[in-house]
Design a protein around this motif. Structure first.
Motif, PDB file in Angstrom:
ATOM      1  N   ALA A   1       0.823  -1.213   0.000  1.00 57.65           N
ATOM      2  CA  ALA A   1       0.000   0.000   0.000  1.00 57.65           C
ATOM      3  C   ALA A   1       0.854   1.259   0.000  1.00 57.65           C
ATOM      4  CB  ALA A   1      -0.923  -0.004   1.217  1.00 57.65           C
ATOM      5  N   SER A   2       2.153   1.094   0.009  1.00 59.31           N
ATOM      6  CA  SER A   2       3.035   2.254   0.046  1.00 59.31           C
ATOM      7  C   SER A   2       4.176   2.042  -0.947  1.00 59.31           C
ATOM      8  CB  SER A   2       3.609   2.428   1.452  1.00 59.31           C
ATOM      9  OG  SER A   2       4.578   3.441   1.441  1.00 59.31           O
ATOM     10  N   PRO A   3       4.403   3.023  -1.819  1.00 62.09           N
ATOM     11  CA  PRO A   3       5.524   2.893  -2.762  1.00 62.09           C
ATOM     12  C   PRO A   3       6.884   2.957  -2.068  1.00 62.09           C
ATOM     13  CG  PRO A   3       4.508   5.062  -2.939  1.00 62.09           C
ATOM     14  CD  PRO A   3       3.660   4.251  -1.994  1.00 62.09           C
ATOM     15  N   ASP A   4       6.879   3.328  -0.791  1.00 62.15           N
ATOM     16  CA  ASP A   4       8.137   3.423  -0.038  1.00 62.15           C
ATOM     17  C   ASP A   4       8.658   2.069   0.427  1.00 62.15           C
ATOM     18  OD1 ASP A   4       8.038   6.182  -0.286  1.00 62.15           O
ATOM     19  OD2 ASP A   4       6.939   6.416   1.603  1.00 62.15           O
ATOM     20  N   LEU A   5       7.836   1.013   0.295  1.00 59.83           N
ATOM     21  CA  LEU A   5       8.239  -0.312   0.786  1.00 59.83           C
ATOM     22  C   LEU A   5       8.372  -1.299  -0.362  1.00 59.83           C
ATOM     23  CD1 LEU A   5       5.997  -0.705   3.959  1.00 59.83           C
ATOM     24  CD2 LEU A   5       8.347   0.066   3.823  1.00 59.83           C
ATOM     25  N   ALA A   6       9.395  -2.126  -0.294  1.00 58.83           N
ATOM     26  CA  ALA A   6       9.620  -3.172  -1.282  1.00 58.83           C
ATOM     27  C   ALA A   6       9.008  -4.485  -0.802  1.00 58.83           C
ATOM     28  CB  ALA A   6      11.128  -3.345  -1.505  1.00 58.83           C
TER      29      ALA A   6
ATOM     30  N   LEU B   1       0.542   1.429   7.028  1.00 59.24           N
ATOM     31  CA  LEU B   1      -0.427   1.495   5.919  1.00 59.24           C
ATOM     32  C   LEU B   1      -0.569   0.160   5.199  1.00 59.24           C
ATOM     33  CD1 LEU B   1       0.485   4.958   4.367  1.00 59.24           C
ATOM     34  CD2 LEU B   1      -1.706   4.318   5.406  1.00 59.24           C
ATOM     35  N   CYS B   2       0.413  -0.709   5.313  1.00 56.77           N
ATOM     36  CA  CYS B   2       0.393  -2.000   4.642  1.00 56.77           C
ATOM     37  C   CYS B   2      -0.233  -3.110   5.481  1.00 56.77           C
ATOM     38  CB  CYS B   2       1.801  -2.401   4.236  1.00 56.77           C
ATOM     39  SG  CYS B   2       2.534  -1.278   3.016  1.00 56.77           S
ATOM     40  N   ILE B   3      -0.517  -2.843   6.738  1.00 58.19           N
ATOM     41  CA  ILE B   3      -1.060  -3.870   7.626  1.00 58.19           C
ATOM     42  C   ILE B   3      -2.572  -3.664   7.738  1.00 58.19           C
ATOM     43  CG2 ILE B   3      -1.005  -4.860   9.940  1.00 58.19           C
ATOM     44  CD1 ILE B   3       1.910  -3.728  10.109  1.00 58.19           C
ATOM     45  N   GLU B   4      -3.334  -4.564   7.127  1.00 55.00           N
ATOM     46  CA  GLU B   4      -4.795  -4.486   7.156  1.00 55.00           C
ATOM     47  C   GLU B   4      -5.304  -5.143   8.436  1.00 55.00           C
ATOM     48  OE1 GLU B   4      -5.664  -6.557   3.558  1.00 55.00           O
ATOM     49  OE2 GLU B   4      -5.368  -4.765   2.337  1.00 55.00           O
ATOM     50  N   VAL B   5      -6.250  -4.480   9.094  1.00 57.06           N
ATOM     51  CA  VAL B   5      -6.763  -4.976  10.381  1.00 57.06           C
ATOM     52  C   VAL B   5      -8.280  -4.917  10.419  1.00 57.06           C
ATOM     53  CG1 VAL B   5      -4.683  -4.304  11.650  1.00 57.06           C
ATOM     54  CG2 VAL B   5      -6.585  -2.713  11.510  1.00 57.06           C
TER      55      VAL B   5
END
Length: 80
Positions: free
Chosen positions: A20-25, A73-77
């Motif tokens: 969900a974030s372009p900052d993470l690979a 932002l990448c962790i859905e809860v």
């Protein structure tokens, strides 16, 4: 809903980890899963950094982590 959307002192259950974030690979997402952010795991957002921003203090199981907003932002809860 993502971990970043939770208010301080809120509890939830991890639904999954998604890009969900372009900052993470892809390796960063895999690392989150290896740290314990896996579906069904309870998570507790303890507090946020200065001004309600970064880092986020999060407890997964018995372990405390400091996460950046990009990671949260990448962790859905699912809220408890």
């Amino acid at each position: 809903m993502t971990l970043n959307d939770l208010p301080a002192d809120a509890r939830a259950t991890v639904r999954g980890v998604a890009p969900a974030s372009p900052d993470l690979a892809a390796g960063d997402l895999r690392r989150l899963a290896e740290l314990g952010f896996i579906p069904g795991e309870p998570v507790h957002l303890l507090r946020r950094g200065p001004g309600g921003r970064e880092p986020l203090a999060v407890r997964v199981g018995d372990t405390l982590f400091a996460l950046r907003r990009a990671e949260a932002l990448c962790i859905e809860v699912d809220p408890a």
